[in-house]
Structure formats: structure tokens, C-alpha cells
Design a protein around this motif. Structure first.
Motif, PDB file in Angstrom:
ATOM      1  N   GLY A 185       0.798  -1.220   0.000  1.00 58.86           N
ATOM      2  CA  GLY A 185       0.000   0.000   0.000  1.00 58.86           C
ATOM      3  C   GLY A 185       0.823   1.258   0.000  1.00 58.86           C
ATOM      4  O   GLY A 185       0.446   2.267  -0.612  1.00 58.86           O
ATOM      5  N   VAL A 186       1.964   1.219   0.679  1.00 57.19           N
ATOM      6  CA  VAL A 186       2.850   2.379   0.791  1.00 57.19           C
ATOM      7  C   VAL A 186       4.287   1.876   0.797  1.00 57.19           C
ATOM      8  O   VAL A 186       4.587   0.815   1.370  1.00 57.19           O
ATOM      9  CB  VAL A 186       2.588   3.185   2.092  1.00 57.19           C
ATOM     10  CG1 VAL A 186       3.538   4.378   2.193  1.00 57.19           C
ATOM     11  CG2 VAL A 186       1.144   3.663   2.151  1.00 57.19           C
ATOM     12  N   VAL A 187       5.178   2.623   0.167  1.00 58.96           N
ATOM     13  CA  VAL A 187       6.604   2.298   0.168  1.00 58.96           C
ATOM     14  C   VAL A 187       7.340   3.323   1.027  1.00 58.96           C
ATOM     15  O   VAL A 187       7.043   4.514   0.975  1.00 58.96           O
ATOM     16  CB  VAL A 187       7.185   2.313  -1.260  1.00 58.96           C
ATOM     17  CG1 VAL A 187       8.692   2.013  -1.241  1.00 58.96           C
ATOM     18  CG2 VAL A 187       6.454   1.312  -2.142  1.00 58.96           C
ATOM     19  N   LYS A 188       8.262   2.830   1.832  1.00 64.36           N
ATOM     20  CA  LYS A 188       9.163   3.715   2.585  1.00 64.36           C
ATOM     21  C   LYS A 188      10.581   3.470   2.082  1.00 64.36           C
ATOM     22  O   LYS A 188      11.051   2.338   2.033  1.00 64.36           O
ATOM     23  CB  LYS A 188       9.057   3.459   4.085  1.00 64.36           C
ATOM     24  CG  LYS A 188       9.903   4.411   4.935  1.00 64.36           C
ATOM     25  CD  LYS A 188      11.285   3.873   5.217  1.00 64.36           C
ATOM     26  CE  LYS A 188      12.125   4.856   6.018  1.00 64.36           C
ATOM     27  NZ  LYS A 188      13.482   4.315   6.320  1.00 64.36           N
ATOM     28  N   LEU A 189      11.251   4.528   1.694  1.00 66.42           N
ATOM     29  CA  LEU A 189      12.565   4.427   1.069  1.00 66.42           C
ATOM     30  C   LEU A 189      13.630   5.002   1.991  1.00 66.42           C
ATOM     31  O   LEU A 189      13.475   6.093   2.536  1.00 66.42           O
ATOM     32  CB  LEU A 189      12.550   5.227  -0.238  1.00 66.42           C
ATOM     33  CG  LEU A 189      13.472   4.782  -1.364  1.00 66.42           C
ATOM     34  CD1 LEU A 189      13.076   3.413  -1.840  1.00 66.42           C
ATOM     35  CD2 LEU A 189      13.386   5.787  -2.498  1.00 66.42           C
ATOM     36  N   GLY A 190      14.726   4.244   2.162  1.00 64.28           N
ATOM     37  CA  GLY A 190      15.849   4.722   2.955  1.00 64.28           C
ATOM     38  C   GLY A 190      17.144   4.613   2.173  1.00 64.28           C
ATOM     39  O   GLY A 190      17.230   5.025   1.022  1.00 64.28           O
TER      40      GLY A 190
END
Length: 289
Positions: free
Chosen positions: A86-91
């Protein structure tokens, strides 16, 4: 009498997940480990794509190894073919080849993405492994990642590097730089104030479009600055907390507020973990134990 149909596993709608694409931290304070713990504490499930493995201890980075770009692609494919992201978190990306694969995925998927631009570890180590200079890494974030960000969450130094200006040091420059990040194409920008010189307060500045004429609103999220020797992973925690909130249907303002509250509680309770004397992790599960 017709018996009700019992749904099979294939009929049940799958709950969406947060997909964290970031580096692994061996002391579990930042990176993938912080993202998973934050999402779990905030009621969301997180899958992961590991871009790099780091050898980290308290306040030190002894080594960084980037994953083969093909393995990063395989991880993305394996998760997205079996889970509903549903959502991507990028680091942390590890290198530009990995960054390009991730950028292609984000373009193709159209998923909302929270981007935490990571150029260096909190201990100061360079987190790009294949010889590209820092300027090339920053340029990729500026020109490729930022325009597809639902919200980008740089700290003071990272925002200054993205914009090519001195670090913000007043309310006016915070406000201006948060607005200017939107000029790079981000849908919203949260300029984090954890590294500011204010000894009393920590203020994060969220810039977002507000109104039919395209006006930009900037809202400050302020909390008391906590004096603690432990703060490893605060940026990862805040960004993944926002992703968890967005996954659960919160507005951006609500998601930032919820993530900020979680971060404040985890930071205040960090000393209770008592796993290291300084540069330790946050207590993401302070509400539970």
C-alpha cells in the motif's frame, strides 16, 4: 435452505502492507529493523527489501556491503507478487545501480512513497559503496527520487545538500527550504529539526499544497527536545511511522502527527532498554513493555 458460502483464502481481501526498501543495521536501531519495529508498534505490517548490509555498533560503522542489484530486483518482485503493497518507505540505497532499479519500480507501480534521503550514517560514514561521489548520489535523489515522493523527509543537512544552500538555522529559513523542496517536484516535504541548535524544542516543518490556487502551507510540528544519549534511528522511525499512518488511511497531517508522537515516546523511553551506554536505539515498544 441454501447454506451461506464460506469464503476461501483466495476470496478474502488481503490487507495492504508497508514495503521498506532500505539498508540493514546490525545493531537494529535504524534502517530496515527500525522500520519494521515502528510499523509493528503502530499497527501496520511491514515487508522489506534489503539494499545493503551494514556492520554497525553503538556510534560506529565498520563496514557497508551493497546487495547485488539483481537481488534487490528479485526481492521487490517476490514481495509485490505475493503481498499487496500500500505504501513504500525508502531509505538507504547502497549505490546508484540499486537506486535506479528502485526508481523504475516506483515509476511503474505508482505507489505512494515516503522518501527518507540517506547519504551518510548518523556516525558519519558514507553509505554509498561503489565509488560514486556524494554529489552524484545527491543529484539522483534530487532529480529522480524527489519528483516521485509523496513526502520527502530530509534533516537539516540533507535538505541543504539537496537544495545546494547553507543549512537552515532560523524559522524563516526552515520555512523557505521546506517550500523550496516542493519546487523539486515532491508532493510534500517534511524538514526535520532534530539537528537544530534549539536546546528546548524540536520542530519539524511540513510543506504541502493547500488550496485551489496551489498555495503552499507550512505547518510546524513541535515537541520538547529530550536530553538523552540515545537517538539512533530517529529519522528512519519518523519516516516509517508516516508510512504506517498513510497505510491506515490517515491524512498526511494526521500521519505526521502520529509518527511524531510515536517517535517522542520511543525516544523518551530509550534509556529503559539499557542495552548500551550511549548512541543506543529507541524503545519502539515502550507502550507494551
Amino acid at each position: 435452505m441454501v447454506k451461506p458460502c464460506t469464503p476461501t483464502l483466495h476470496d478474502i481481501k488481503k490487507s495492504p502492507v508497508v514495503l521498506s526498501i532500505a539498508g540493514s543495521d546490525s545493531c537494529a536501531g535504524a534502517g530496515i529493523q527500525a522500520d519494521i519495529k515502528t510499523c509493528a508498534a503502530m499497527g501496520a505490517y511491514a515487508c522489506s527489501v534489503v539494499t545493503a548490509v551494514t556492520a554497525q555498533g553503538a556510534g560506529r560503522v565498520d563496514g557497508v556491503f551493497a546487495m547485488p542489484a539483481s537481488l534487490v530486483r528479485d526481492q521487490i518482485r517476490a514481495v509485490t507478487q505475493t503481498y499487496t503493497v500500500g505504501v513504500v518507505k525508502l531509505g538507504m540505497m547502497g549505490n546508484l545501480a540499486i537506486a535506479q532499479i528502485v526508481a523504475d519500480f516506483l515509476h511503474d507501480s505508482g505507489l505512494p512513497v515516503v522518501i527518507d534521503p540517506v547519504f551518510k550514517a548518523s556516525a558519519g560514514a558514507d553509505l554509498c559503496t561503489d565509488g560514486q561521489g556524494l554529489n552524484e548520489v545527491i543529484a539522483f535523489y534530487r532529480e529522480v527520487f524527489t519528483p516521485i515522493a509523496s513526502v520527502i523527509t530530509p534533516n537539516i543537512q540533507e535538505a541543504a545538500q539537496l537544495l545546494g544552500v547553507p543549512p537552515a538555522d532560523t524559522h524563516e529559513t526552515y520555512d523557505l527550504q521546506a517550500r523550496t523542496l516542493l519546487d523539486l517536484g515532491a508532493s510534500a516535504a517534511l524538514l526535520k529539526g532534530g539537528h537544530s541548535l534549539d536546546n528546548r524544542l524540536c520542530s519539524d516543518y511540513l510543506a504541502f499544497p493547500d488550496g485551489p490556487e496551489g498555495q503552499i502551507n507550512v505547518q510546524a510540528f513541535t515537541a520538547a527536545r529530550l536530553k538523552t544519549p540515545h537517538g539512533h534511528g530517529t529519522g528512519c522511525t519518523l519516516a516509517s511511522g508516516i508510512a504506517a499512518g498513510l497505510l491506515q488511511g490517515l491524512t498526511l497531517l494526521q500521519a505526521v502527527s502520529a509518527a511524531k508522537n510515536h517517535l517522542q515516546g520511543a525516544l523518551a523511553a530509550a534509556g529503559r532498554l539499557n542495552v548500551v551506554s550511549e548512541h543506543g536505539p529507541l524503545h519502539h515498544f515502550a507502550h507494551y513493555w
